[in-house]
Write a protein that holds these residues in place. Sequence first.
Motif, PDB file in Angstrom:
ATOM      1  N   ALA A  20      23.481 -12.201 -31.898  1.00  0.00           N
ATOM      2  CA  ALA A  20      22.048 -12.191 -31.570  1.00  0.00           C
ATOM      3  C   ALA A  20      21.842 -12.653 -30.129  1.00  0.00           C
ATOM      4  N   LEU A  21      22.639 -13.640 -29.699  1.00  0.00           N
ATOM      5  CA  LEU A  21      22.510 -14.140 -28.326  1.00  0.00           C
ATOM      6  C   LEU A  21      22.908 -13.065 -27.319  1.00  0.00           C
ATOM      7  N   GLN A  22      24.034 -12.371 -27.593  1.00  0.00           N
ATOM      8  CA  GLN A  22      24.460 -11.281 -26.694  1.00  0.00           C
ATOM      9  C   GLN A  22      23.393 -10.189 -26.629  1.00  0.00           C
ATOM     10  N   GLN A  23      22.783  -9.903 -27.758  1.00  0.00           N
ATOM     11  CA  GLN A  23      21.737  -8.878 -27.788  1.00  0.00           C
ATOM     12  C   GLN A  23      20.527  -9.306 -26.952  1.00  0.00           C
ATOM     13  N   THR A  24      20.128 -10.571 -27.113  1.00  0.00           N
ATOM     14  CA  THR A  24      18.959 -11.068 -26.373  1.00  0.00           C
ATOM     15  C   THR A  24      19.219 -11.040 -24.879  1.00  0.00           C
ATOM     16  N   GLN A  25      20.430 -11.469 -24.479  1.00  0.00           N
ATOM     17  CA  GLN A  25      20.762 -11.491 -23.047  1.00  0.00           C
ATOM     18  C   GLN A  25      20.813 -10.079 -22.483  1.00  0.00           C
ATOM     19  N   ALA A  26      21.390  -9.156 -23.243  1.00  0.00           N
ATOM     20  CA  ALA A  26      21.482  -7.767 -22.783  1.00  0.00           C
ATOM     21  C   ALA A  26      20.085  -7.163 -22.634  1.00  0.00           C
ATOM     22  N   GLU A  27      19.204  -7.478 -23.575  1.00  0.00           N
ATOM     23  CA  GLU A  27      17.840  -6.948 -23.508  1.00  0.00           C
ATOM     24  C   GLU A  27      17.140  -7.452 -22.245  1.00  0.00           C
ATOM     25  N   ARG A  28      17.316  -8.742 -21.971  1.00  0.00           N
ATOM     26  CA  ARG A  28      16.672  -9.323 -20.792  1.00  0.00           C
ATOM     27  C   ARG A  28      17.188  -8.658 -19.516  1.00  0.00           C
ATOM     28  N   ALA A  43       7.647   5.589 -10.965  1.00  0.00           N
ATOM     29  CA  ALA A  43       7.507   6.389 -12.188  1.00  0.00           C
ATOM     30  C   ALA A  43       6.305   5.926 -12.992  1.00  0.00           C
ATOM     31  N   GLU A  44       5.581   6.892 -13.532  1.00  0.00           N
ATOM     32  CA  GLU A  44       4.403   6.598 -14.367  1.00  0.00           C
ATOM     33  C   GLU A  44       4.603   7.060 -15.805  1.00  0.00           C
ATOM     34  N   HIS A  45       5.331   8.171 -15.972  1.00  0.00           N
ATOM     35  CA  HIS A  45       5.511   8.766 -17.309  1.00  0.00           C
ATOM     36  C   HIS A  45       6.975   8.601 -17.718  1.00  0.00           C
ATOM     37  N   ILE A  46       7.206   7.722 -18.672  1.00  0.00           N
ATOM     38  CA  ILE A  46       8.561   7.252 -18.951  1.00  0.00           C
ATOM     39  C   ILE A  46       8.923   7.459 -20.415  1.00  0.00           C
ATOM     40  N   ALA A  47       9.986   8.215 -20.659  1.00  0.00           N
ATOM     41  CA  ALA A  47      10.462   8.403 -22.033  1.00  0.00           C
ATOM     42  C   ALA A  47      11.466   7.305 -22.366  1.00  0.00           C
ATOM     43  N   LEU A  48      11.271   6.693 -23.517  1.00  0.00           N
ATOM     44  CA  LEU A  48      12.203   5.673 -24.021  1.00  0.00           C
ATOM     45  C   LEU A  48      12.596   6.054 -25.444  1.00  0.00           C
ATOM     46  N   TYR A  49      13.131   5.148 -26.179  1.00  0.00           N
ATOM     47  CA  TYR A  49      13.527   5.404 -27.576  1.00  0.00           C
ATOM     48  C   TYR A  49      13.499   4.057 -28.262  1.00  0.00           C
ATOM     49  N   LEU A  50      13.388   4.059 -29.585  1.00  0.00           N
ATOM     50  CA  LEU A  50      13.434   2.794 -30.325  1.00  0.00           C
ATOM     51  C   LEU A  50      14.874   2.537 -30.734  1.00  0.00           C
ATOM     52  N   SER A  51      15.354   1.341 -30.469  1.00  0.00           N
ATOM     53  CA  SER A  51      16.769   1.029 -30.659  1.00  0.00           C
ATOM     54  C   SER A  51      17.128   0.874 -32.135  1.00  0.00           C
ATOM     55  N   PHE A  52      18.365   1.242 -32.447  1.00  0.00           N
ATOM     56  CA  PHE A  52      18.921   0.945 -33.771  1.00  0.00           C
ATOM     57  C   PHE A  52      20.440   0.855 -33.664  1.00  0.00           C
ATOM     58  N   ASP A  53      21.089   0.424 -34.728  1.00  0.00           N
ATOM     59  CA  ASP A  53      22.551   0.404 -34.795  1.00  0.00           C
ATOM     60  C   ASP A  53      23.189  -0.412 -33.662  1.00  0.00           C
ATOM     61  N   THR A  58      14.816  -1.986 -26.769  1.00  0.00           N
ATOM     62  CA  THR A  58      13.934  -1.512 -25.702  1.00  0.00           C
ATOM     63  C   THR A  58      12.534  -2.112 -25.843  1.00  0.00           C
ATOM     64  N   GLN A  59      12.349  -3.033 -26.808  1.00  0.00           N
ATOM     65  CA  GLN A  59      10.997  -3.486 -27.124  1.00  0.00           C
ATOM     66  C   GLN A  59      10.339  -4.257 -25.976  1.00  0.00           C
ATOM     67  N   TRP A  66       3.672  -1.124 -21.136  1.00  0.00           N
ATOM     68  CA  TRP A  66       2.290  -1.040 -21.634  1.00  0.00           C
ATOM     69  C   TRP A  66       1.387  -1.971 -20.821  1.00  0.00           C
ATOM     70  N   GLN A  67       1.894  -3.168 -20.554  1.00  0.00           N
ATOM     71  CA  GLN A  67       1.091  -4.136 -19.785  1.00  0.00           C
ATOM     72  C   GLN A  67       0.795  -3.631 -18.386  1.00  0.00           C
ATOM     73  N   GLN A  68       1.761  -2.880 -17.821  1.00  0.00           N
ATOM     74  CA  GLN A  68       1.573  -2.341 -16.468  1.00  0.00           C
ATOM     75  C   GLN A  68       0.716  -1.079 -16.462  1.00  0.00           C
ATOM     76  N   GLY A  69       0.330  -0.623 -17.638  1.00  0.00           N
ATOM     77  CA  GLY A  69      -0.495   0.584 -17.727  1.00  0.00           C
ATOM     78  C   GLY A  69       0.287   1.877 -17.555  1.00  0.00           C
ATOM     79  N   LYS A  70       1.618   1.818 -17.710  1.00  0.00           N
ATOM     80  CA  LYS A  70       2.433   3.038 -17.624  1.00  0.00           C
ATOM     81  C   LYS A  70       2.332   3.802 -18.937  1.00  0.00           C
ATOM     82  N   SER A  71       2.638   5.095 -18.895  1.00  0.00           N
ATOM     83  CA  SER A  71       2.650   5.910 -20.114  1.00  0.00           C
ATOM     84  C   SER A  71       4.068   5.966 -20.664  1.00  0.00           C
ATOM     85  N   VAL A  72       4.198   5.609 -21.936  1.00  0.00           N
ATOM     86  CA  VAL A  72       5.509   5.572 -22.605  1.00  0.00           C
ATOM     87  C   VAL A  72       5.552   6.690 -23.647  1.00  0.00           C
ATOM     88  N   TYR A  73       6.699   7.361 -23.735  1.00  0.00           N
ATOM     89  CA  TYR A  73       6.881   8.468 -24.693  1.00  0.00           C
ATOM     90  C   TYR A  73       8.135   8.217 -25.514  1.00  0.00           C
TER      91      TYR A  73
END
Length: 185
Positions: A20-28, A43-53, A58-59, A66-73
Amino acid sequence: METRQQIRSQIRKIRRNLTALQQTQAERLVTRQALHFIEQHQAEHIALYLSFDGEISTQSLINALWQQGKSVYLPVLHPFSQGHLLFLAYMPTTQMQVNAFGILEPQLDIRAVWPSEQLDIIFTPLVAFDQQKNRLGMGGGFYDRTLENWQQKHFIPVGLAHACQQVDMLPVESWDIPLFDILIG
Ligand SMILES: Nc1ncnc2c1ncn2[C@@H]1O[C@H](COP(=O)(O)OP(=O)(O)OP(=O)(O)O)[C@@H](O)[C@H]1O
Ligand SMILES: [Mg+2]
């Protein structure tokens, strides 16, 4: 050389076993790099994905955008063009459903579909990568189809990965599309 399937199962197992610690550090780490990359490319229009496995989450990146007002897909399996992805706008209010692979995706809504030619960056998931920025995915060819001839298009494809997903040399097939860059968390 190991087969693509062997590499997939090995790396996926290592990735699932990160703490969990490695995951948190990698996310940061990856969030910071991605925000920097997005700013550099305006960039304004940015495609991402929801992580699994065990993929880097990417949360926090999505929340920051979202806070910056960018568009996420997010990618959605195309309802009739098999093997292809659609990109749909993703907002905090977006209705989600579980797709055939057990991954959450936005409910199909034509009004939310965004043409990939109008994306600025496509962040892709991946299972393994090498120094040449070759990418091995889950084996559906979805991103290879999406990224075909990306040099002639507007968007830039960028992978997000844990350092443990790097291998010396990936076996590459004719249809595999190398990425512009890979951000390592
Ligand atoms: N541009 C394409 N057109 C038609 N078929 C393709 C294309 N790209 C990949 N494929 C097919 O998709 C299958 C899976 O490809 P591959 O093993 O490279 O998937 P992957 O890159 O690991 O998956 P993904 O991109 O979904 O993460 C292959 O059998 C290949 O023939
Ligand atoms: Mg491929």
